[in-house]
Scaffold this active site. Sequence first.
Site, PDB file in Angstrom:
ATOM      1  N   ARG A   7       0.766  -1.231   0.131  1.00 38.11           N
ATOM      2  CA  ARG A   7      -0.005   0.119  -0.004  1.00 38.11           C
ATOM      3  C   ARG A   7       0.889   1.362  -0.012  1.00 38.11           C
ATOM      4  O   ARG A   7       0.587   2.184  -0.798  1.00 38.11           O
ATOM      5  CB  ARG A   7      -0.743  -0.035   1.108  1.00 38.11           C
ATOM      6  N   GLU A  55     -18.911   4.269  -3.841  1.00 41.27           N
ATOM      7  CA  GLU A  55     -18.217   3.733  -4.867  1.00 41.27           C
ATOM      8  C   GLU A  55     -18.730   3.639  -6.431  1.00 41.27           C
ATOM      9  O   GLU A  55     -18.152   4.002  -7.157  1.00 41.27           O
ATOM     10  CB  GLU A  55     -17.890   2.181  -4.469  1.00 41.27           C
ATOM     11  N   PHE A  80     -14.837  -3.660  -1.730  1.00 40.39           N
ATOM     12  CA  PHE A  80     -15.767  -2.555  -2.314  1.00 40.39           C
ATOM     13  C   PHE A  80     -15.633  -2.013  -3.529  1.00 40.39           C
ATOM     14  O   PHE A  80     -16.499  -1.858  -4.250  1.00 40.39           O
ATOM     15  CB  PHE A  80     -15.689  -1.467  -1.225  1.00 40.39           C
ATOM     16  N   ASP A 114     -11.134  -7.297  10.384  1.00 36.03           N
ATOM     17  CA  ASP A 114     -12.536  -6.658  10.110  1.00 36.03           C
ATOM     18  C   ASP A 114     -13.431  -7.697   9.340  1.00 36.03           C
ATOM     19  O   ASP A 114     -14.669  -7.534   9.275  1.00 36.03           O
ATOM     20  CB  ASP A 114     -12.365  -5.725   8.870  1.00 36.03           C
ATOM     21  N   ARG A 164      -2.530  -5.844   2.105  1.00 34.32           N
ATOM     22  CA  ARG A 164      -2.685  -4.837   3.233  1.00 34.32           C
ATOM     23  C   ARG A 164      -1.470  -4.865   4.057  1.00 34.32           C
ATOM     24  O   ARG A 164      -1.117  -3.686   4.517  1.00 34.32           O
ATOM     25  CB  ARG A 164      -3.717  -5.161   4.235  1.00 34.32           C
TER      26      ARG A 164
END
Length: 309
Positions: A7, A55, A80, A114, A164
Amino acid sequence: MKMQNCRTVYGETLLQLGKENQRIVVLEADLSKTTMTKLFEQAFPDRFFEMGIGEQNMISVAAGLALCGKIAFANSFAVFAAGRPYDQIRVSVCIGKLNVKIVGSSCGISDFGDGATHQGIEDVAIMRAIPNMTVLSPADGIETRKMTRAAAEYDGPVYLRIPRNDIPDVTDEKQEFKIGKPTVIREGKDVVVFAYGYMVYKALKAAETLDKEGISVRVVNVSTLKPIDEDAIRKLASGVKGVVTIEEHTIIGGLASIVAFALRGTAMPIEAVAIQDCFGQSALSYEQLLEHYGLTDAAVVKAVKKVLG
């Protein structure tokens, strides 16, 4: 072995590209601190568009900017970015072959804390199914940098899948990245393992273990998941006794499907290491979740031995 966060590498590369090319604009869906587009925002606030948690609207605006001659990078978590705006990606971006780059951060189960709602394990299948879409997944920070540049230079829709967490560099800094070209990371003659993303590292660890047992494993990084060079896949699988695929994605519609289709008509034994037909969940660490879903070097070792009989 050097560790990098893809990232961060992506954010730094995007910033550099912004300095080099005034046509680059960035759109974000309320996650700039996580996707690292905040670096671009700080340097070029007039070319950064915070779209909020919307989005579908983000992709529609990105399409409009592309029609005005911009190179639009639209960002969100992979789950997403690929799932929520599917219709806008298909109709507004891909039918017209617009110059929109959709970047799915925290892909796979890398957002371990998450749970299922934030873990993108179907995104490769979704994006590969849309005509005119190019699908890329870097194996490490080195490839992330090259791939982000390649996406910016490519004229047309691109989906870029970014993990991530910090992962080790496994690719060669000097090797040129070409969209559509699988690359051999380790040579071997008994079995070939096809992988992408962080799973390339897992495949390499398995190859090291198997080498001690006298089993030679070729590891191939399939970092372009569409378009696929089927001839290259067949050539890389020729002369071995079996094939294994490993991916941080559902077993449906990803690399296992790609390789099996490319090798159709052959008698090559194939085993697939992937997330089965289920959702993700929360865990205390990324590695704990990978262990739970069997995305490990030990699983690759087992699969290699199975194809060898």
